[in-house]
Design an enzyme around this catalytic site. Sequence first.
Site, short mmCIF file in Angstrom:
data_model
loop_
_atom_site.label_atom_id
_atom_site.label_comp_id
_atom_site.label_asym_id
_atom_site.label_seq_id
_atom_site.Cartn_x
_atom_site.Cartn_y
_atom_site.Cartn_z
N HIS A 74 -23.49 -5.83 27.35
CA HIS A 74 -22.70 -5.53 28.10
C HIS A 74 -22.83 -3.60 28.97
O HIS A 74 -22.78 -3.17 29.32
CB HIS A 74 -21.27 -4.43 27.35
CG HIS A 74 -20.21 -6.04 27.91
ND1 HIS A 74 -20.23 -7.17 26.29
CD2 HIS A 74 -19.69 -6.07 29.24
CE1 HIS A 74 -19.43 -7.83 27.59
NE2 HIS A 74 -19.04 -7.97 28.66
N ARG A 95 -24.80 -10.84 34.82
CA ARG A 95 -25.45 -9.10 34.89
C ARG A 95 -26.59 -9.08 35.21
O ARG A 95 -27.57 -9.99 34.41
CB ARG A 95 -25.51 -8.44 33.69
CG ARG A 95 -25.76 -7.07 34.17
CD ARG A 95 -25.74 -5.95 34.76
NE ARG A 95 -26.52 -4.69 34.24
CZ ARG A 95 -26.68 -3.65 35.06
NH1 ARG A 95 -25.42 -4.26 35.99
NH2 ARG A 95 -26.52 -2.91 35.32
N GLU A 137 -5.93 -5.86 3.91
CA GLU A 137 -5.78 -7.04 2.76
C GLU A 137 -6.73 -7.41 1.66
O GLU A 137 -7.37 -7.49 0.85
CB GLU A 137 -5.43 -7.97 3.25
CG GLU A 137 -3.85 -8.43 3.95
CD GLU A 137 -3.86 -9.58 3.84
OE1 GLU A 137 -4.07 -10.61 3.15
OE2 GLU A 137 -2.93 -9.64 5.02
N THR A 165 0.53 -1.03 -0.04
CA THR A 165 0.06 0.25 0.36
C THR A 165 0.90 1.14 0.03
O THR A 165 1.61 1.45 1.06
CB THR A 165 -0.86 -0.10 1.03
OG1 THR A 165 -1.67 -1.05 1.05
CG2 THR A 165 -1.93 1.06 1.32
N GLU A 166 0.38 1.80 -0.81
CA GLU A 166 0.95 3.41 -0.71
C GLU A 166 -0.05 4.41 -0.29
O GLU A 166 -0.70 4.58 -0.31
CB GLU A 166 1.24 3.68 -1.88
CG GLU A 166 2.48 2.69 -2.19
CD GLU A 166 3.44 2.84 -3.60
OE1 GLU A 166 3.30 4.61 -4.64
OE2 GLU A 166 4.74 2.30 -3.90
N ALA A 186 -1.91 4.80 -3.26
CA ALA A 186 -2.13 3.71 -4.34
C ALA A 186 -2.10 2.46 -3.09
O ALA A 186 -1.44 1.48 -2.77
CB ALA A 186 -1.20 3.41 -4.81
#
Length: 379
Positions: free
Chosen positions: A338, A268, A363, A126-127, A130
Amino acid sequence: MDFTQSDELREIRRVARDFAEKEIRPHVMEWDEKQVFPRDILARLGELGFMGILIPAEYGGSGLGYMEYITIVEELSRVDGSVGISVAAHNSLCTGHIFTFGTEDQKRRFAVPLAKGEKIGAWSLTEPEAGSDAGGTQTTARLDGDQWVLNGQKTFTTHGTYGDICVAMAMTNKQAGHHGISAFIVEKGTPGFTAGKKENKLGLRASDTSTVIFDDCRIPKDNLLGQAGHGFVDALTILDGGRISIAALALGMAQGAYESALKYSQQRKQFGKTISAFQGIQFKLADMATDIDCARLLTHRAAWMKDQGMKTTLESSMAKLHASEVAVRVANECVQIHGGYGYIKDYPAEKFYRDVKLCTIGEGTSEIQRLVIARELLK
Ligand SMILES: Cc1cc2nc3c(=O)[nH]c(=O)nc-3n(C[C@H](O)[C@H](O)[C@H](O)COP(=O)(O)OP(=O)(O)OC[C@H]3O[C@@H](n4cnc5c(N)ncnc54)[C@H](O)[C@@H]3O)c2cc1C
């Protein structure tokens, strides 16, 4: 179809889980908060043979297959995705690329210390300009006598700072487009090769993600990896395997989030009952478990096919796409189950919620996976 696991695979899962629970879990939040890259943990994973999982024993690896590989990545990621992504990038991207396309000499010099975990591997495709369109690589490499001279910048490289050996893709023949990109092996300490900005990330904060800079970086001619002009095509082959490990990374984190939600729901109490007694919560748990199983089946199918030497472009992308989107949904529901406690750092829910998002991006984004899948379907 045989869904039973071999004794060997069960033992590998046990060893990976044991290590993750004892050596990683106690430090997860501290590493995340302080963005500490646990270099010593990778060395110890090397001692267990987890840094050269797919590499044959004669090259310092464990000589295992993809089923074992995804099991290890899943178990580590169940506790900490940061360690999971490190192991995945090191094994299937850098080491895998060198072992698959390297010469015998390159395998001996570079793949062996990587497989033993003595050195850490990075893989730079990766750039800044790009990303999804990695064929638009702008980093260049030109031959000057018996040396290649690299110039350019890579971004988002896992192990960009801590990596000892980096496989980097660079343009050697602009006129040839994708077929003008070649792969190179660059060693840490080479003049002109430096790590740039270390990214301050949303999640997976203990993993090292950095910019990599090539400034008239001269490497020996022999460090060309694979054939000149084949670097991009070879990288796509490597990603076919890498995407299975991102599916496993997603699967592990989804499993961790689900287990944490299940446990919490049984502890809980509200309205005089544990919240797991409410059908609204039960349905969430049922959906989470079903989604995870579906992702696991897709991931195992891709790994099994890879172990049979079959082409997995379609199956890898399906597994990666589905597992990563499941992980995002499951982590979201984990926070929801939660309640307010999912939003604070006393419970692992918020970390899973932050960490899983990478899976829909790294990826190849979910959109790119859909493009790959559609291309394969329409062939
Ligand atoms: C933590 C982390 C670790 C990483 N590790 C590595 C590594 O080790 N090595 C490496 O080389 N890279 C690595 N990457 C980079 C990663 O692979 C890229 O970020 C990814 O491929 C997307 O590229 P981009 O970020 O430039 O996004 P872009 O390509 O700019 O995409 C932006 C958006 O546009 C969408 N899009 C782009 N093109 C299309 C299209 N044709 N159709 C529909 N939608 C489209 C994308 O899906 C996305 O939603 C890492 C990234 C992260 C965040």
